[in-house]
Design an enzyme around this catalytic site. Structure first.
Site, PDB file in Angstrom:
ATOM      1  N   ASP A  44       0.819  -1.212   0.000  1.00 19.66           N
ATOM      2  CA  ASP A  44       0.000   0.000   0.000  1.00 19.66           C
ATOM      3  C   ASP A  44       0.858   1.268   0.000  1.00 19.66           C
ATOM      4  OD1 ASP A  44      -2.227  -1.560  -0.021  1.00 19.66           O
ATOM      5  OD2 ASP A  44      -2.918  -1.047   1.992  1.00 19.66           O
ATOM      6  N   ASN A  79      -3.608   9.380   2.078  1.00 24.69           N
ATOM      7  CA  ASN A  79      -3.957   8.846   3.394  1.00 24.69           C
ATOM      8  C   ASN A  79      -4.247   9.949   4.404  1.00 24.69           C
ATOM      9  OD1 ASN A  79      -4.095   6.090   3.155  1.00 24.69           O
ATOM     10  ND2 ASN A  79      -2.211   5.663   4.263  1.00 24.69           N
ATOM     11  N   ARG A  93       7.771  17.411  24.547  1.00 22.19           N
ATOM     12  CA  ARG A  93       6.689  18.234  25.071  1.00 22.19           C
ATOM     13  C   ARG A  93       5.471  18.197  24.145  1.00 22.19           C
ATOM     14  NH1 ARG A  93       9.623  23.888  25.610  1.00 22.19           N
ATOM     15  NH2 ARG A  93      10.204  23.203  23.511  1.00 22.19           N
TER      16      ARG A  93
END
Length: 279
Positions: free
Chosen positions: A63, A133, A145
């Site tokens: 894919d 996608n 962070r």
């Protein structure tokens, strides 16, 4: 009738090019023209060497390989047929064990096309990129962070986030990073956009499904101590663009779509069932 084919091979999957040569042989026996994709030393497609006229692109790999070709052929309206060389794929539909039968079926004209929605991301400098996608905003580098950002839909503030990032997914991408992050699975030919925060620091933050006509803007905010936040915007896990505090990324449905060639009659639900059974 499909006459001219462009074959793109994942060299890590078809290591000796046995499948590639078999596909080439089947096409040439049928009187079709085929050109093998040229790549550079790092195995990247050389865009300047892509033929001007292509009736169909055949991707041999998985894919990820098909998604790379879809982005490369953006705006060219070339149908793509995927030959699966990995595990069960959502996009690559021809299995090597059925190679001769499926190629013959395609050459007889017994196939359908599925139009798959793409996303377009535009940056403050006017540059654009597309994704089949997903478009992902995440932390840059080794910084652990959380990042701060605001999400606007059609000019209206939807939410402010403190999270590791956010995924803006197409229906095709709903079974990729979006699913891993807890987002919903969507029928791939639908026309909508899925927004899924990554490890959000809030109890009430869930995925949001929007119309494909909606315009999404992500604005990078300041850090907790007023410091400059640095993030990366990644398209289909491939190209990345850095942004920082104050920058905005605009995301909308691309005018162009990806045309996937369907030969077998296996439905998306059947593939999904097999995937779930395998897990």
């Amino acid at each position: 009738m499909l006459k001219k084919f462009w074959i793109v091979t994942n060299d890590g999957k078809d290591t000796n090019h046995a499948v590639t040569e078999k596909v080439k042989e089947l096409l040439e026996i049928a009187g079709r023209s085929c050109i093998l994709c040229e790549k550079d030393a790092e195995k990247n497609i050389i865009r300047e060497r892509i033929p001007d006229m292509i009736d169909c692109a055949i991707v041999i790999g998985g894919d990820g390989s098909l998604i790379e070709v879809a982005r490369t052929l953006w705006k060219r309206d070339v149908p793509i047929l995927g030959i699966n060389m990995g595990t069960l794929g959502y996009l690559t539909e021809v299995e090597v064990s059925n190679l001769a039968e499926d190629i013959t079926q395609m050459l007889k004209g017994d196939y359908l096309y599925e139009e798959r929605m793409m996303l377009e991301g535009m940056f403050p400098n006017g540059k654009k990129d597309v994704a089949l996608n997903d478009i992902v905003v995440s932390r840059k580098g080794d910084d652990l962070r959380i990042i701060y950002f605001k999400l606007f839909v059609n000019g209206e503030l939807l939410n402010s986030y403190e999270a590791d990032g956010i995924i803006i997914s197409t229906p095709t991408g709903s079974t990729a990073y979006n699913m891993s992050a807890g987002g919903p699975i969507v029928e791939p030919t639908a026309s909508l956009t899925v927004i899924t925060p990554i490890c959000s620091h809030a109890l009430n933050t869930r995925s949001i499904v929007l119309s494909s006509d909606d315009e999404i803007v992500i604005e990078i905010g300041e850090g907790r101590r007023g410091n400059i936040e640095k993030v990366l915007v990644t398209f289909d896990g491939a190209t990345s663009v850095p942004l920082e505090t104050g920058d905005r990324l605009t995301i909308c449905k691309a005018k162009e779509s990806t045309k996937i060639m369907k030969i077998n009659k296996i439905s998306f639900l059947e593939i999904l069932r097999r995937k779930m059974k395998g897990n």
